[in-house]
Design an enzyme around this catalytic site. Structure first.
Site, PDB file in Angstrom:
ATOM      1  N   GLY A 143       1.578   2.203  10.967  1.00 40.38           N
ATOM      2  CA  GLY A 143       2.578   3.269  10.885  1.00 40.38           C
ATOM      3  C   GLY A 143       3.225   3.616  12.214  1.00 40.38           C
ATOM      4  O   GLY A 143       3.917   4.630  12.321  1.00 40.38           O
TER       5      GLY A 143
ATOM      6  N   GLU B 256      -6.353  -4.799  10.379  1.00 35.38           N
ATOM      7  CA  GLU B 256      -5.390  -3.727  10.592  1.00 35.38           C
ATOM      8  C   GLU B 256      -5.720  -2.986  11.882  1.00 35.38           C
ATOM      9  O   GLU B 256      -6.496  -2.022  11.859  1.00 35.38           O
ATOM     10  CB  GLU B 256      -5.445  -2.731   9.435  1.00 35.38           C
ATOM     11  CG  GLU B 256      -5.159  -3.348   8.084  1.00 35.38           C
ATOM     12  CD  GLU B 256      -4.324  -2.411   7.243  1.00 35.38           C
ATOM     13  OE1 GLU B 256      -3.311  -2.876   6.727  1.00 35.38           O
ATOM     14  OE2 GLU B 256      -4.666  -1.231   7.131  1.00 35.38           O
TER      15      GLU B 256
ATOM     16  N   GLU C 264      -7.172   5.165   7.404  1.00 36.94           N
ATOM     17  CA  GLU C 264      -6.758   6.544   7.109  1.00 36.94           C
ATOM     18  C   GLU C 264      -7.843   7.268   6.307  1.00 36.94           C
ATOM     19  O   GLU C 264      -8.019   8.473   6.426  1.00 36.94           O
ATOM     20  CB  GLU C 264      -5.422   6.538   6.346  1.00 36.94           C
ATOM     21  CG  GLU C 264      -4.260   6.242   7.278  1.00 36.94           C
ATOM     22  CD  GLU C 264      -3.030   5.699   6.584  1.00 36.94           C
ATOM     23  OE1 GLU C 264      -2.958   5.716   5.337  1.00 36.94           O
ATOM     24  OE2 GLU C 264      -2.123   5.252   7.304  1.00 36.94           O
TER      25      GLU C 264
ATOM     26  N   ASN D 284       0.878  -1.179   0.000  1.00 35.33           N
ATOM     27  CA  ASN D 284       0.000   0.000   0.000  1.00 35.33           C
ATOM     28  C   ASN D 284       0.915   1.229   0.000  1.00 35.33           C
ATOM     29  O   ASN D 284       1.460   1.596   1.039  1.00 35.33           O
ATOM     30  CB  ASN D 284      -0.895  -0.015   1.243  1.00 35.33           C
ATOM     31  CG  ASN D 284      -1.742   1.247   1.342  1.00 35.33           C
ATOM     32  OD1 ASN D 284      -1.828   2.014   0.385  1.00 35.33           O
ATOM     33  ND2 ASN D 284      -2.365   1.463   2.491  1.00 35.33           N
TER      34      ASN D 284
ATOM     35  N   HIS E 268      -9.802   1.613   4.319  1.00 35.86           N
ATOM     36  CA  HIS E 268      -8.577   1.831   5.102  1.00 35.86           C
ATOM     37  C   HIS E 268      -8.855   2.875   6.181  1.00 35.86           C
ATOM     38  O   HIS E 268      -9.527   3.870   5.930  1.00 35.86           O
ATOM     39  CB  HIS E 268      -7.435   2.288   4.184  1.00 35.86           C
ATOM     40  CG  HIS E 268      -6.118   2.221   4.878  1.00 35.86           C
ATOM     41  ND1 HIS E 268      -5.729   3.135   5.830  1.00 35.86           N
ATOM     42  CD2 HIS E 268      -5.105   1.326   4.797  1.00 35.86           C
ATOM     43  CE1 HIS E 268      -4.531   2.816   6.292  1.00 35.86           C
ATOM     44  NE2 HIS E 268      -4.123   1.712   5.672  1.00 35.86           N
TER      45      HIS E 268
ATOM     46  N   LYS F 212       0.127   4.199  -0.340  1.00 32.01           N
ATOM     47  CA  LYS F 212      -0.546   5.407   0.174  1.00 32.01           C
ATOM     48  C   LYS F 212      -0.271   6.582  -0.786  1.00 32.01           C
ATOM     49  O   LYS F 212      -0.197   6.369  -1.980  1.00 32.01           O
ATOM     50  CB  LYS F 212      -0.095   5.696   1.602  1.00 32.01           C
ATOM     51  CG  LYS F 212      -0.184   4.468   2.501  1.00 32.01           C
ATOM     52  CD  LYS F 212       0.000   4.774   3.943  1.00 32.01           C
ATOM     53  CE  LYS F 212      -0.032   3.467   4.727  1.00 32.01           C
ATOM     54  NZ  LYS F 212      -0.154   3.645   6.155  1.00 32.01           N
TER      55      LYS F 212
ATOM     56  N   SER G 104       2.463  -2.205  10.632  1.00 29.08           N
ATOM     57  CA  SER G 104       3.886  -2.286  11.010  1.00 29.08           C
ATOM     58  C   SER G 104       4.520  -3.646  10.732  1.00 29.08           C
ATOM     59  O   SER G 104       5.384  -4.107  11.487  1.00 29.08           O
ATOM     60  CB  SER G 104       4.074  -1.887  12.474  1.00 29.08           C
ATOM     61  OG  SER G 104       3.723  -0.522  12.647  1.00 29.08           O
TER      62      SER G 104
END
Ligand code: PEP
Length: 263
Positions: free
Chosen positions: A182, A176, A106, A18, A104, A20, A221
């Site tokens: 992250g 996730e 985010e 990914n 996701h 991003k 991570s």
């Protein structure tokens, strides 16, 4: 081989990059070339690269005729029409996309995406032969309160209630934990195992679902140090990788860990 045929090779692990909102034409070219040189001969692992929309054409031209597949990071819930800034499933198909990341955290956080919205996008992807990679997971507060299964269960139930559990056949779910994304702090294999078992039990109730089994990936991570341990856990079918997918050596090590974890 198309994406459904790939999914049917049930023993295969998936490692999904990914990117991003990272990259530019020059950096992408170099990263993709490294990916192809290092990862095209993997036997047990399907690599998928999910890039920002403007680079779909570039990723298509570098990866077509290789064993690596590619995808996008979002999709419109509508077919077409006056939806400024949105990108439809048909448009993704024009660029050979076989996968799309949906829900996701985010996006869910920054753009207030509801579970219902994500469910509609999930269905849109399925109807167009694009494999949805549905992200689910809990916040740190939810984990500390012990309600992580309630949260993930609700995310899955929104889709199940609308379309039935068999809509997950041949799809991908990525667990996730939001606190792991992250942060450098991945879930432990035990924490991941418990949640993957919960997701597996929920999504493989019917005979049909067992035959066309959903893949359940772990994301948050993943790095070269923890990948093998995580990928060896029962019901972890691979990983969704953010930061480490931007480094060719780190991503190669993670894919090699997936390869080693099979068999
Ligand atoms: C992600 O955002 O999907 C992700 C897993 O990121 P990272 O690997 O950087 O935690």
């Amino acid at each position: 081989m198309n994406n459904v045929a790939r999914m049917k090779k049930t023993a295969k692990k998936f490692v999904i990059a990914n990117w991003k909102m990272h990259g530019n034409l020059e950096q992408n070219q170099s990263l993709l070339t490294h990916y192809v040189n290092q990862l095209n001969s993997l036997k047990q692992t399907q690599v998928v690269v999910c890039v920002p929309y403007p680079y779909l054409s570039q990723v298509q031209s570098v990866l077509e005729h290789t064993d690596l597949a590619w995808g996008a990071q979002n999709l419109a819930k509508n077919l077409n029409g006056p939806f400024t800034g949105e990108v439809s499933a048909e448009m993704l198909k024009d660029f050979g996309c076989e996968y799309v990341i949906l829900g996701h955290s985010e996006r869910a956080t920054a753009y207030c995406e509801s579970d219902e919205n994500i469910a509609q996008k999930f269905m849109m992807a399925k109807q167009h032969g694009i494999t949805p990679i549905l992200c689910v997971g809990e916040t740190l507060i939810e984990r500390e309160a012990g309600v992580m299964e309630l949260k993930v269960g609700k995310q899955l139930d929104t889709i199940i209630d609308l379309y039935g559990v068999d809509v997950f056949n041949d799809a991908i779910v990525s667990y996730e934990p939001i606190w792991a994304i992250g942060t450098g702090l991945a879930a432990s294999p035990l924490q991941a195992q418990a949640m993957h078992q919960f997701i597996f039990d929920k999504l493989t109730q019917s005979k049909e679902a067992q035959k066309n089994r959903v893949k359940i990936l772990y994301g948050g991570s993943v790095n070269p140090q923890n990948a093998l341990q995580l990928f060896k856990v029962e019901n972890i079918d691979g990983g969704l990788v953010g930061k480490c997918s931007l480094s060719a050596p780190a991503f190669e090590d993670i894919c090699q860990a997936a390869e080693l974890s099979v068999g």
